[in-house]
Design a protein around this motif. Structure first.
Motif, PDB file in Angstrom:
ATOM      1  N   GLU A   1       0.845  -1.213   0.000  1.00  0.00           N
ATOM      2  CA  GLU A   1       0.000   0.000   0.000  1.00  0.00           C
ATOM      3  C   GLU A   1       0.871   1.249   0.000  1.00  0.00           C
ATOM      4  OE1 GLU A   1      -3.078  -0.273  -0.575  1.00  0.00           O
ATOM      5  OE2 GLU A   1      -3.258  -2.418  -0.216  1.00  0.00           O
ATOM      6  N   VAL A   2       1.844   1.292  -0.902  1.00  0.00           N
ATOM      7  CA  VAL A   2       2.831   2.369  -0.921  1.00  0.00           C
ATOM      8  C   VAL A   2       2.204   3.729  -1.212  1.00  0.00           C
ATOM      9  CG1 VAL A   2       3.420   2.133  -3.376  1.00  0.00           C
ATOM     10  CG2 VAL A   2       5.163   2.938  -1.752  1.00  0.00           C
ATOM     11  N   HIS A   3       1.031   3.738  -1.829  1.00  0.00           N
ATOM     12  CA  HIS A   3       0.377   5.027  -2.141  1.00  0.00           C
ATOM     13  C   HIS A   3      -0.047   5.782  -0.876  1.00  0.00           C
ATOM     14  CE1 HIS A   3      -3.025   2.192  -1.735  1.00  0.00           C
ATOM     15  NE2 HIS A   3      -3.690   3.249  -1.273  1.00  0.00           N
ATOM     16  N   MET A   4      -0.024   5.090   0.281  1.00  0.00           N
ATOM     17  CA  MET A   4      -0.408   5.740   1.543  1.00  0.00           C
ATOM     18  C   MET A   4       0.709   6.597   2.137  1.00  0.00           C
ATOM     19  SD  MET A   4      -3.545   4.822   2.079  1.00  0.00           S
ATOM     20  CE  MET A   4      -3.879   5.025   3.829  1.00  0.00           C
TER      21      MET A   4
ATOM     22  N   PHE B   1       7.661  10.106   0.525  1.00  0.00           N
ATOM     23  CA  PHE B   1       8.068   9.803  -0.852  1.00  0.00           C
ATOM     24  C   PHE B   1       9.379  10.505  -1.199  1.00  0.00           C
ATOM     25  CE2 PHE B   1       3.604   8.477  -2.080  1.00  0.00           C
ATOM     26  CZ  PHE B   1       3.957   7.213  -2.518  1.00  0.00           C
ATOM     27  N   ASN B   2       9.481  11.755  -0.797  1.00  0.00           N
ATOM     28  CA  ASN B   2      10.708  12.518  -1.078  1.00  0.00           C
ATOM     29  C   ASN B   2      11.909  11.908  -0.362  1.00  0.00           C
ATOM     30  OD1 ASN B   2       9.412  14.329  -2.745  1.00  0.00           O
ATOM     31  ND2 ASN B   2       8.886  15.718  -1.055  1.00  0.00           N
TER      32      ASN B   2
ATOM     33  N   ILE C   1       0.733   7.691  -6.806  1.00  0.00           N
ATOM     34  CA  ILE C   1       2.188   7.642  -6.626  1.00  0.00           C
ATOM     35  C   ILE C   1       2.840   8.711  -7.501  1.00  0.00           C
ATOM     36  CG2 ILE C   1       4.248   6.193  -6.925  1.00  0.00           C
ATOM     37  CD1 ILE C   1       2.491   3.805  -6.324  1.00  0.00           C
ATOM     38  N   PRO C   2       3.777   9.505  -6.952  1.00  0.00           N
ATOM     39  CA  PRO C   2       4.421  10.580  -7.731  1.00  0.00           C
ATOM     40  C   PRO C   2       5.143  10.029  -8.975  1.00  0.00           C
ATOM     41  CG  PRO C   2       4.916  10.819  -5.388  1.00  0.00           C
ATOM     42  CD  PRO C   2       4.256   9.491  -5.550  1.00  0.00           C
TER      43      PRO C   2
ATOM     44  N   ARG D   1      11.387   5.494 -11.598  1.00  0.00           N
ATOM     45  CA  ARG D   1      12.555   4.789 -11.062  1.00  0.00           C
ATOM     46  C   ARG D   1      12.288   3.295 -10.815  1.00  0.00           C
ATOM     47  NH1 ARG D   1      12.933  10.007  -9.941  1.00  0.00           N
ATOM     48  NH2 ARG D   1      14.971  10.993  -9.541  1.00  0.00           N
ATOM     49  N   CYS D   2      11.078   2.841 -11.183  1.00  0.00           N
ATOM     50  CA  CYS D   2      10.705   1.444 -10.933  1.00  0.00           C
ATOM     51  C   CYS D   2      10.353   0.732 -12.237  1.00  0.00           C
ATOM     52  CB  CYS D   2       9.492   1.368 -10.005  1.00  0.00           C
ATOM     53  SG  CYS D   2       9.735   2.155  -8.404  1.00  0.00           S
TER      54      CYS D   2
END
Length: 548
Positions: free
Chosen positions: A127-130, A136-137, A162-163, A169-170
């Motif tokens: 759940e990385v969007h959280m 994120f920075n 997600i930015p 980068r993925c």
């Protein structure tokens, strides 16, 4: 040992056990076999489609001591340790509860340490969007240039949050909803191992209710096992999931298309009494109509409503879907959901749009029937009924008039046709009015008149009427020597065939045999025969029959 939920007990431990996602699995296996492992991956897609499971399998595969064709062996100490959760080299982080800058900074400080057992440290961030913007920075620099021994796997259900700097980068993999057949196969595998009896329809119903998420399907199966007595049936699945059974959907749809208002309302009432949510009823109706539309327009693997296809015109399906889609939006903002549904059902049966669709469908059916009759008359030679009666008119008589048509004479007669309605001579009024009821279609030395009614045609052949009609037509000039009257239905067929033959190059077309259904009356012939016999009885052989 405590009971373990089925979705946990049957979490795949190798790529071969994963249901669906074949493209993603093949790509990852090839990367492992050719040693082209990226430093960061992004797994995005709906819930329950295998993102976290594949991430864990991948983490095992990169650290496995003896991988087999890009898959973990599940036999070495590293694989077993990762499965037990004993090896700290695979770190799973829940970004929903660790979404701050401090947590990511702590992670950033730890990535520089070498793995303790395996070859790689794998960070699985679910759940990385959280994550917050600051988090994120903080992750950005580490994600761009991580240590060689670190792999990041980011998993999310909402990739749009997600930015772009993270996305770029993925290496991104988009997980798709799992196909129904793949889920049914997996469910059958599970019930086989658990020694549980389940019907095929029930397995399909579970897969359809899961809407592409295998975890949801296995959880629903677990629930159905607890509810069912001996064998899991489709009805059991509908009871535990709150969905509407296919039987109930067919009943309410048939009531709607047959305009049985009271029956449709009663079925709705029964469904609500069973505890079905109104929004779920509407959704299931929409899905059922979608399935019917798909089955009408294309070939499907598992047809469910083949017995309803003939009673649902496509135009009605579009209208029903329009009403239900609007209803699904309206009931979100009201407390009177039942009233809205009842009004929508009545609208689907009694609205002016439905009446217009029914009217247009009737017209199309009539046109199709007429076209079929025309095609049959073109391709099949009509068999004239064998009868001992003498015909009043034959196809050859009609053919002769058509092949020797006189347009000028026809125009002359048509100009005087309106005056037949109120003909001035009293003794000819009835014959004139009868003639007025017909339509003049062709004229040569004889004329062809068309009527809608068979009895009117027969009246025109009455000797007295016949003479009176000739007297009316030839009042000033001798225009015709006789006439024929035929039915309009026969004329339309003859006209179509004649026109078609003429266009094909026959300047004087020869019409195929055709029964015009007009014969001399049997009683009249019998009376003539009796009169002749009586005359011969009195006068003997002196009696001679003179043809007129």
């Amino acid at each position: 040992m405590a009971y373990v939920a089925l979705y946990r007990a049957y979490r795949p431990k190798s790529f071969e056990e994963v249901a669906g996602q074949k493209v993603i699995i093949k790509t990852l296996q090839n990367a492992l076999m050719h040693d082209k492992i990226q430093h960061a991956y992004l797994f995005s897609g709906p819930r329950g489609t295998g993102k976290t499971s594949i991430a864990k399998i991948f983490a095992k595969a990169v650290n496995c001591l003896s991988p087999v064709h890009g898959s973990p062996c599940n036999k070495c100490d590293v694989c077993k340790g990762i499965d037990r959760g004993d090896i700290p080299d695979v770190i799973e982080i829940d970004a929903a509860s660790n979404n701050g800058v401090d947590e990511i900074r702590e992670l950033r400080d730890k990535v520089k340490y070498m793995p303790s057992v395996g070859k790689f440290k794998v960070y699985i961030i679910d759940e990385v969007h959280m994550l917050t913007t600051g988090a994120f920075n903080a992750l950005l620099k580490t994600l761009e240039e991580p240590p060689k021994h670190v792999i990041f796997i980011l998993a999310t259900t909402e990739v749009h949050k997600i930015p772009p700097t993270i996305l770029s980068r993925c290496q991104r993999f988009d997980f798709k909803n799992i196909e129904t057949r793949d889920m049914v196969e997996k469910l059958n595998e599970i019930v086989g191992k658990e020694q549980i009896s389940i019907t095929e329809d029930a397995a399909v119903a579970i897969a359809e209710n899961a809407e592409g998420g295998l975890r949801d399907a296995i959880s629903l199966l677990d629930q159905a096992i607890s509810y069912a007595d001996e064998e899991i049936t489709e009805e059991d699945v509908h009871q535990v999931s709150g969905s509407v059974s296919r039987t109930a959907l067919k009943e309410i749809l048939l009531a709607i298309v047959n305009k049985e208002v009271s029956k449709a309302i009663v079925i709705l009432k029964d469904l609500i009494a069973e505890g079905k949510e109104i929004s779920r009823i509407v959704t299931d109706l929409i899905l059922a109509l979608r399935d019917i539309l798909l089955e009408k327009t294309m070939k499907v693997d598992l047809p469910k409503y083949s017995d309803l296809l003939s009673v649902f015109p496509i135009e009605k399906i579009y209208y029903y879907l329009e009403v239900l889609n609007k209803l699904s939006q309206d009931i979100k903002w009201t407390h009177q959901k039942r009233a809205y549904v009842e009004l929508a059902l009545i609208k689907m049966m009694e609205h002016q749009t439905i009446k217009q669709i029914d009217f247009e469908a009737t017209i199309l059916d009539l046109k199709a029937s007429i076209q079929d009759l025309k095609e049959q008359s073109k391709t099949q030679v009509r068999t004239v009924q064998t009868t001992h009666l003498e015909p009043l008119v034959t196809i050859k008589d009609v053919e002769k008039i058509l092949n020797h048509g006189d347009k000028d004479k026809k125009q002359t007669l048509q100009k005087g046709w309106p005056y037949l309605k109120d003909y001035p001579k009293d003794h000819l009024k009835m014959a004139a009015y009868l003639l007025y009821q017909g339509t003049l279609e062709a004229v040569s030395d004889e004329m062809l008149i068309v009527y809608d009614d068979l009895n009117m045609c027969k009246q025109m052949y009455d000797p007295e009427v016949y003479e009176q009609v000739l007297e009316i037509i030839n009042n000033k000039n001798d225009l015709i020597k006789g006439f024929y009257a035929i039915l309009k239905s026969d004329w339309l067929v003859i006209k179509e065939i004649y026109t078609d033959l003429w266009h094909k190059g026959q300047k004087k077309p020869k019409l195929p045999p055709h029964d015009l259904k007009l014969y001399k009356d049997l009683k009249e012939e019998k009376r003539s025969s009796e009169t002749l016999n009586l005359a011969k009885e009195y006068f003997g052989e002196k009696v001679k029959v003179k043809e007129q």
